[in-house]
Enzyme design. Structure first.
Site, mmCIF file in Angstrom:
data_model
loop_
_atom_site.group_PDB
_atom_site.id
_atom_site.type_symbol
_atom_site.label_atom_id
_atom_site.label_comp_id
_atom_site.label_asym_id
_atom_site.label_seq_id
_atom_site.Cartn_x
_atom_site.Cartn_y
_atom_site.Cartn_z
ATOM 1 N N LYS A 1 2.630 -15.443 2.366
ATOM 2 C CA LYS A 1 2.927 -15.958 1.091
ATOM 3 C C LYS A 1 4.303 -16.538 0.957
ATOM 4 O O LYS A 1 5.125 -16.147 0.009
ATOM 5 C CB LYS A 1 2.507 -15.305 0.097
ATOM 6 C CG LYS A 1 2.404 -16.118 -1.553
ATOM 7 C CD LYS A 1 1.335 -17.181 -1.656
ATOM 8 C CE LYS A 1 1.580 -17.702 -2.939
ATOM 9 N NZ LYS A 1 0.431 -18.940 -3.176
ATOM 10 N N ASP B 1 -12.545 -8.760 4.211
ATOM 11 C CA ASP B 1 -14.080 -8.729 3.542
ATOM 12 C C ASP B 1 -14.523 -9.996 3.478
ATOM 13 O O ASP B 1 -15.775 -10.484 3.640
ATOM 14 C CB ASP B 1 -13.918 -8.107 2.082
ATOM 15 C CG ASP B 1 -13.907 -6.443 2.002
ATOM 16 O OD1 ASP B 1 -13.896 -5.854 3.107
ATOM 17 O OD2 ASP B 1 -14.329 -6.071 0.783
ATOM 18 N N ASP C 1 -6.505 -6.790 4.104
ATOM 19 C CA ASP C 1 -7.747 -6.168 3.537
ATOM 20 C C ASP C 1 -8.583 -6.992 2.978
ATOM 21 O O ASP C 1 -9.687 -7.254 2.829
ATOM 22 C CB ASP C 1 -6.978 -5.352 2.334
ATOM 23 C CG ASP C 1 -8.266 -4.502 1.344
ATOM 24 O OD1 ASP C 1 -9.306 -4.063 2.312
ATOM 25 O OD2 ASP C 1 -8.232 -4.312 0.200
ATOM 26 N N ASP D 1 -3.387 -18.310 0.190
ATOM 27 C CA ASP D 1 -4.539 -18.691 -0.539
ATOM 28 C C ASP D 1 -5.027 -20.034 -0.082
ATOM 29 O O ASP D 1 -6.280 -20.000 0.038
ATOM 30 C CB ASP D 1 -3.547 -19.273 -1.923
ATOM 31 C CG ASP D 1 -2.396 -20.338 -1.647
ATOM 32 O OD1 ASP D 1 -1.845 -20.295 -0.371
ATOM 33 O OD2 ASP D 1 -1.869 -20.555 -2.608
ATOM 34 N N TYR E 1 0.731 -1.150 -0.038
ATOM 35 C CA TYR E 1 0.005 -0.044 0.106
ATOM 36 C C TYR E 1 0.775 1.323 0.037
ATOM 37 O O TYR E 1 0.617 2.191 -0.667
ATOM 38 C CB TYR E 1 -0.992 0.001 1.165
ATOM 39 C CG TYR E 1 -2.293 -0.535 1.140
ATOM 40 C CD1 TYR E 1 -2.271 -2.070 0.843
ATOM 41 C CD2 TYR E 1 -3.383 0.201 1.343
ATOM 42 C CE1 TYR E 1 -3.495 -2.632 0.522
ATOM 43 C CE2 TYR E 1 -4.633 -0.331 1.145
ATOM 44 C CZ TYR E 1 -4.708 -1.839 1.017
ATOM 45 O OH TYR E 1 -5.965 -2.432 0.796
HETATM 46 C C1 IPM Z 1 -10.495 -0.779 3.844
HETATM 47 C C2 IPM Z 1 -10.679 -0.092 2.767
HETATM 48 C C3 IPM Z 1 -9.513 0.593 2.252
HETATM 49 C C4 IPM Z 1 -8.159 -0.420 2.214
HETATM 50 C C5 IPM Z 1 -9.486 1.467 1.051
HETATM 51 C C6 IPM Z 1 -10.825 2.292 1.049
HETATM 52 C C7 IPM Z 1 -8.476 2.127 0.617
HETATM 53 O O1 IPM Z 1 -10.725 -1.257 1.564
HETATM 54 O O2 IPM Z 1 -10.489 -0.122 5.070
HETATM 55 O O3 IPM Z 1 -10.467 -2.212 3.885
HETATM 56 O O4 IPM Z 1 -7.952 -0.812 1.077
HETATM 57 O O5 IPM Z 1 -7.451 -0.140 3.376
HETATM 58 MG MG MG Z 2 -11.027 -3.214 2.280
#
Ligand code: IPM
Ligand code: MG
Length: 351
Positions: free
Chosen positions: A186, A247, A243, A219, A141
């Site tokens: 990884k 999700d 990240d 993975d 990042y």
């Molecule tokens: C999160 C989001 C952010 C990230 C984006 C909006 C930059 O996806 O907080 O998980 O990737 O960190």
């Molecule tokens: Mg995110």
């Protein structure tokens, strides 16, 4: 207790959900006899529109001067041109970096009544209680980014010190939970991952010998998270993997709209935000789920203000309204739903 809290509503549904969580914090202040000063500031697309800068200096200053920061979400179609030089997300990334918030805590639990909403067999969700600790200020990042003709480059780098501090925090948290730490990387391909593995092994063996440490490749971890999520306690990993995995882990709870997060550094204010995005398609329609932000406010009380009983009061109120069957559209399935406001009013009534 007197505290100053900076509110960064941001874009899309951000202002609605931050408004709801602020009311919840005000109710907590009243019930427990605290005084919270709320100051609103600009971030993301809203800040670009007003000032041209996704993180204006005035916002950063207000954040540094406060005890904690509650953030909604940033981004939206209006600012999503990938070629634009100024983007809402830059505001969020700069805020994390400037405040030194290297550890992002993303807890995932499953409310039993919502287990059937997850795209995973309900029996696998019994006992799920995960905490993902995502490194937040390093890795790909924040590495050098460049274009050279047809080639694009993003550099991923980590130092020993960057890995040590986040692993120590994750290990301390694991020690206070079930004592299991899973480090995800990884390492069969990436040099940075081999560093992560080496440093994690040393830190845990020398400083946290009581922990059960396991390493997983990202993975296969993506697969295990769905296949046997209840087997995990604390998961620690680098920025990009964290990240993606959070999700995915969010799916287990039934909706991303339910999940909070805390971003912490060494001292200084933390940033608390739901893990969902700005959901521009439902912004301003009283459809957003405020629970992720309300639970982020609970984390704010626990981690930045050290008000654990107050945090638990919010969490208990949320559990009670879910027990009572209240559902915003994202968690209603085929059943009836209530709006953002009604959900918040119910939480306030519990408090
Ligand atoms: C999160 C989001 C952010 C990230 C984006 C909006 C930059 O996806 O907080 O998980 O990737 O960190
Ligand atoms: Mg995110």
């Amino acid at each position: 207790m007197h505290s100053t809290i900076t509110l960064l509503p941001g874009d899309g549904i951000g202002p609605e959900v931050v408004g709801c969580a602020t009311e919840v914090l005000a109710a907590i202040a009243q019930r427990f006899g605290h005084s919270f000063d709320f100051h609103e500031a600009l971030i993301g697309g809203a800040a670009i529109d007003a000032t041209g800068d996704p993180l204006p200096d005035a916002t950063l200053r207000a954040c540094r001067e406060s005890d904690a920061i509650l953030l909604g979400a940033v981004g939206g179609p209006k600012w999503s041109d990938p070629n634009a030089s100024v983007r809402p997300e830059q505001g969020l990334l700069k805020l994390r970096r400037e405040l030194g918030l290297y550890a992002n805590l993303r807890p995932v639990t499953v409310h039993p009544q919502l287990a059937e909403l997850a795209p995973v067999k309900s029996d696998r969700l019994v006992g799920v209680d995960l905490l993902v600790v995502r490194e937040l200020t390093g890795g790909i990042y924040f590495g050098e980014k460049r274009r050279e003709g047809d080639v694009a480059v993003d550099v991923c780098s980590y130092s020993v010190a960057e890995v040590e501090r986040v692993v120590r925090l994750a290990a301390r948290l694991a020690g206070a939970r079930k004592g299991r730490l899973t480090q995800v990387d990884k390492a069969n391909v990436l040099e940075t991952s081999r560093l992560w593995r080496q440093v994690t092994t040393r830190v845990v063996e020398t400083e946290f010998p009581e922990l059960q440490l396991e390493h997983q490749l990202v993975d296969s971890m993506a697969m295990h998270l769905i296949a046997k999520p209840a087997a995990y306690d604390v998961i620690v990993t680098e920025n990009l993997f964290g990240d993606i995995l959070t999700d995915e882990a969010g799916l287990l709870a039934g909706s991303l709209g339910l999940l909070p997060s805390a971003s912490l550094g060494d001292g200084g204010p933390g940033v608390y935000e739901p893990i969902h995005g700005s959901a521009p398609d439902i912004a301003g329609q009283d459809k957003a789920n405020p629970i992720g932000t309300i639970l982020s406010a609970a984390m704010l009380l626990r981690w930045s203000l050290k008000l654990d009983a107050e945090a638990r009061a919010i969490e208990a109120a949320v559990t009670a309204v879910l027990d009572a069957g209240l559902r915003t559209p994202d968690i209603a399935g085929d059943g009836p739903s209530v709006g953002t406001r009604a959900m918040t009013t119910a939480v306030l009534a519990e408090i």
